[in-house]
Design an enzyme around this catalytic site. Structure first.
Site, mmCIF file in Angstrom:
data_model
loop_
_atom_site.group_PDB
_atom_site.id
_atom_site.type_symbol
_atom_site.label_atom_id
_atom_site.label_comp_id
_atom_site.label_asym_id
_atom_site.label_seq_id
_atom_site.Cartn_x
_atom_site.Cartn_y
_atom_site.Cartn_z
ATOM 1 N N CYS A 121 -71.582 21.988 -0.770
ATOM 2 C CA CYS A 121 -70.353 21.174 -0.797
ATOM 3 C C CYS A 121 -70.622 19.688 -0.976
ATOM 4 C CB CYS A 121 -69.525 21.433 0.457
ATOM 5 S SG CYS A 121 -68.925 23.121 0.535
ATOM 6 N N HIS A 263 -65.107 15.235 1.599
ATOM 7 C CA HIS A 263 -65.107 16.647 1.202
ATOM 8 C C HIS A 263 -64.071 17.365 2.057
ATOM 9 C CE1 HIS A 263 -66.047 20.768 0.744
ATOM 10 N NE2 HIS A 263 -66.649 20.877 1.910
ATOM 11 N N ASN A 293 -60.707 24.711 1.023
ATOM 12 C CA ASN A 293 -62.005 24.065 0.802
ATOM 13 C C ASN A 293 -62.543 24.574 -0.544
ATOM 14 O OD1 ASN A 293 -64.782 23.561 0.734
ATOM 15 N ND2 ASN A 293 -65.072 23.895 2.931
#
Ligand code: UT7
Length: 347
Positions: A121, A263, A293
């Site tokens: 990520c 993020h 996400n």
């Protein structure tokens, strides 16, 4: 390839000049998930903030989203050609070859340098640093950087802890050579890792450690696994520390930050990081609520969403911070440039 400029050497910074994002067309609400998993809308919303995510259809791969996002970013930058295509992803189309060359070919970029960045990520921020390095080294004048992930292809649909969090998507930026004091110049990076905790976020099978062998590997070995509670704690402390290191490296304080773009892991994590930095939560850009996400795609998708909404305006100062498996983390600063209004990221 472009000729090295003659005359006194001026450091070449990477300047953001194009932006685009794309989500797949299939929306999955919390109510959809509650029909097949032992969960409910209230649990998901209170623990993660997420209400909806989008997932690819069978047969649709990461590169399909990456191409769409890349096309939009190129159009936004008003350019036909780039010297390099970088794809940050944890869900490449295949283990070999990298996904970037196929994306470059489909975007009409024959001969461009093309490679993948694997930092889970944190991939987009690592990709920004890598692209800035290509530009500073004179290897490329223009780079297309795409963060693209399809976690729905590696998360066990019966794993309620992970199936509720992740969504698929792709976001892209075009970076060009420019001056460090121009709006859009990316800089003051902080990147880090801690491999001692590699086992917190894994896909066990499919690499050289756990080799292919006759017969199918077990379901749990092929699927994404995460020790959520521990990852949560690391996410808050590592993101806050990275953000602080970047600000102090640039001589900025949190008062200098108009928008914090983290993020999009989980709304509670984002708010905890903002609180730890003493940044008012209104300055924290979030869209995890409506897309989940999306891994390496989450920061460029959040940028595209916020730019479209008019939240990001030219001259605003941004702090981007990411965290992911590895463990990895990274941050970078940029002053928002003048860009055409991005297209809607939702289908
Ligand atoms: O992007 C890369 C980085 N990733 C992240 O940053 C994710 C970080 N972690 C998280 O966001 C959170 O840890 C989760 C959302 C994954 C989980 O939330 P949590 O508050 O940490 O819950 P937990 O894992 O500690 O589980 C608490 C309880 C457990 O039940 P018991 O053992 O207390 O009876 C779980 O079995 O909640 C249960 N649970 C669920 N219940 C309803 C776990 N998932 C669910 C679910 N619905 N979907």
């Amino acid at each position: 390839m472009f000729p090295t400029p003659a005359g006194p050497s001026v450091p070449s910074s990477a300047v953001l000049c194009g932006l685009g994002g794309r989500l797949p067309s299939r929306a999955v609400t919390n109510a959809h998930l509650a029909r097949r998993l032992d969960t409910d809308d209230t649990w998901i919303r209170t623990r993660t903030g997420i209400r909806r995510r989008y997932v690819v259809d069978p047969g649709q791969a990461t590169s399909d989203l990456a191409v769409e996002a890349g096309r939009r970013a190129l159009a936004s930058a008003g350019v036909d050609r780039v010297d390099a295509v970088v794809v940050a992803t944890t869900t490449p189309d295949r283990p070999c070859p990298a996904t970037a060359p196929a994306v470059a070919a489909r975007l009409g970029q024959p001969g461009a340098a093309a490679y993948d960045v694997g930092a889970v990520c944190t991939g987009f921020v690592y990709g920004l640093a890598s692209s800035a390095g290509l530009i500073a080294a004179g290897v490329a004048e223009r780079v297309l950087l795409i963060g693209a992930d399809t976690y729905s292809t590696i998360v066990d649909p019966l794993d309620r802890a992970n199936a509720i969090i992740f969504g698929d998507g792709a976001g892209a930026v075009v970076l060009r050579a420019g001056r460090p004091d121009e709006p859009g110049a990316v800089g003051h990076f902080d990147l880090g890792s801690d491999g001692a905790h590699e086992d917190l976020i894994t896909v066990a099978a499919g690499g050289s450690r756990q080799r292919s062998r006759p017969g199918e590997p077990g379901r749990e070995e092929r699927h994404f696994a995460m020790r959520g509670r521990e990852v949560y704690r690391h996410a808050v402390t590592r993101m806050a520390a990275s953000a602080r290191a970047t600000l102090s490296g640039a001589g900025w304080t949190t008062d200098d930050v108009d928008h914090f773009v983290p993020h999009q892991a989980n709304l509670r994590i984002l708010h905890s990081v903002a609180d730890a930095l003493a940044l008012p939560r209104e300055r924290c850009v979030t869209h995890v609520e409506s897309v989940g996400n999306t891994g390496a795609a989450s920061i460029p998708l959040a940028l595209a969403d916020a730019a479209r909404a008019g939240t990001l305006r030219p001259g605003h100062r941004l702090l981007l911070t990411a965290f992911g498996g590895g463990l990895t983390w990274g941050s970078c600063l940029l002053t928002w440039p003048e860009l055409p209004r991005p297209e809607r990221i939702t289908p």
